[in-house]
Design a protein around this motif. Structure first.
Motif, short mmCIF file in Angstrom:
data_model
loop_
_atom_site.label_atom_id
_atom_site.label_comp_id
_atom_site.label_asym_id
_atom_site.label_seq_id
_atom_site.Cartn_x
_atom_site.Cartn_y
_atom_site.Cartn_z
N ASP A 245 0.82 -1.20 0.00
CA ASP A 245 0.00 0.00 0.00
C ASP A 245 0.86 1.26 0.00
O ASP A 245 1.96 1.29 0.55
CB ASP A 245 -0.91 -0.01 1.23
N SER A 246 0.33 2.32 -0.61
CA SER A 246 1.09 3.56 -0.76
C SER A 246 1.43 4.21 0.57
O SER A 246 2.38 5.01 0.64
CB SER A 246 0.30 4.55 -1.62
N ASN A 247 0.69 3.91 1.63
CA ASN A 247 0.96 4.55 2.93
C ASN A 247 1.71 3.64 3.90
O ASN A 247 1.90 4.01 5.06
CB ASN A 247 -0.36 5.01 3.57
N LEU A 248 2.15 2.48 3.47
CA LEU A 248 2.88 1.57 4.36
C LEU A 248 4.28 2.10 4.63
O LEU A 248 5.01 2.47 3.70
CB LEU A 248 2.98 0.19 3.71
N LEU A 249 4.68 2.13 5.89
CA LEU A 249 6.05 2.54 6.23
C LEU A 249 7.02 1.44 5.79
O LEU A 249 6.86 0.27 6.13
CB LEU A 249 6.18 2.77 7.74
N HIS A 250 8.04 1.83 5.04
CA HIS A 250 9.02 0.87 4.54
C HIS A 250 10.36 1.56 4.31
O HIS A 250 10.47 2.79 4.30
CB HIS A 250 8.53 0.23 3.23
N GLY A 251 11.39 0.77 4.13
CA GLY A 251 12.74 1.26 3.88
C GLY A 251 13.63 0.06 3.59
O GLY A 251 13.15 -1.06 3.43
N SER A 252 14.93 0.29 3.54
CA SER A 252 15.86 -0.83 3.36
C SER A 252 17.25 -0.42 3.83
O SER A 252 17.60 0.77 3.80
CB SER A 252 15.93 -1.28 1.89
N ASN A 253 18.01 -1.41 4.27
CA ASN A 253 19.39 -1.17 4.67
C ASN A 253 20.30 -1.10 3.45
O ASN A 253 19.93 -1.51 2.35
CB ASN A 253 19.87 -2.29 5.61
#
Length: 296
Positions: A245-253
């Motif tokens: 979803d467009s509002n899901l908090l996400h990231g990557s190392n």
């Protein structure tokens, strides 16, 4: 003389305290038939993401890998705005708007196996808001800081509501150690504003730097969300995919291993949610970052 004030359901880039608010829009906009089962729709609605195994065949993976390399080595593309380089090297980080520079990728992005899912989840016709290929090379692919895509698309592109989602298709194996996607499941149900005004041409910085301040939730909010929802890694073989979803908090190392983590990234938006003027930026981002050519 009266003036019309445009409604803003998700105010952000505030000058004082950022106060999280419950999402007022659904995640799954319709319950009609389509490629996803009711169980899959329910899982996506609950967590904000869904893994799609074996979306591509091994033969397709090889075809798209070759096209990925071709785009990354194209000197004309590298000299243009569509290409973003790694922050600490001259290696390619991302190539945007791939459906306009690659017939190979365009066929996939517009294929029914993806657009039928988008129509089912968003309950409307859809179009591509943004696309790119990400390279995340070995020995130096930089991290992506925690963020909600919708916060940026709302503030800087003028997307009114989170009636959009992303699909990330792996072209190399996502190991736990080569910087896979990290998500906080369930955080898509809360909108967290960002603090600070959007600088002019902020996209030139935000797409390349290691960490961003404007456009990312404060550490106190990230800590609370992580404690409440947990953090999950999205790993899997080449050819697998994850929609989120467009509002899901996400990231990557970052990736300090020899193994790259390349992927195709597509954003599908509802035709009933087309872009307006930015809600919290001096002017819209360029076309290759937010598709303004499509109009209802």
């Amino acid at each position: 003389m009266s003036t019309t004030v445009r409604p803003d359901l998700y105010p952000t880039r505030v000058t004082d305290e950022a106060v999280p608010q419950p999402r007022v829009d659904p995640t799954v906009w319709g319950q009609g038939p389509g490629p996803l089962s009711q169980e899959q729709l329910a899982a996506y609605d609950s967590s904000g993401y869904l893994v799609l195994d074996n979306l591509l065949t091994p033969e397709e993976v090889e075809t798209y890998r070759a096209e990925l390399q071709r785009l990354g080595q194209d000197p004309v593309l590298r000299a243009g705005e569509r290409v973003v380089m790694e922050p600490d090297s001259d290696r390619v980080r991302s190539v945007f708007e791939v459906e306009k520079v690659s017939e190979v990728f365009a066929k996939l992005l517009f294929s029914s196996r993806l657009t039928d899912i988008a129509r089912q989840v968003l309950d409307s016709e859809v179009y591509i808001h943004q696309s790119r290929v990400n390279y995340k090379p070995g020995f130096g692919g930089a991290e992506f800081d925690w963020h909600s895509d919708f916060e940026t698309w709302h503030a800087e592109d003028g997307m009114p509501r989170p009636r959009a989602f992303s699909v990330s298709i792996a072209l190399s194996e996502n190991h736990p150690f080569n910087g896979p996607l990290l998500v906080m499941p369930g955080t898509h149900k809360t909108f967290i504003p960002s603090v600070g005004q959007t600088p002019p041409d902020f996209h030139k910085e935000s797409l390349r730097v290691h960490r961003i301040t404007v456009g990312s939730p404060g550490q106190e909010h990230l800590t609370r969300m992580a404690e409440q929802h947990g953090i999950e890694q999205i790993t899997g073989p080449a050819g697998s995919a994850v929609m989120f979803d467009s509002n899901l908090l996400h990231g990557s190392n970052g990736n300090i291993t020899p193994f790259p983590r390349s992927n195709i990234f597509i954003v599908y938006n509802s035709v009933e949610n087309t872009l307006e003027e930015p809600f919290a930026a001096p002017k819209p981002r360029p076309q290759h970052l937010g598709n303004r050519e499509f109009r209802r």
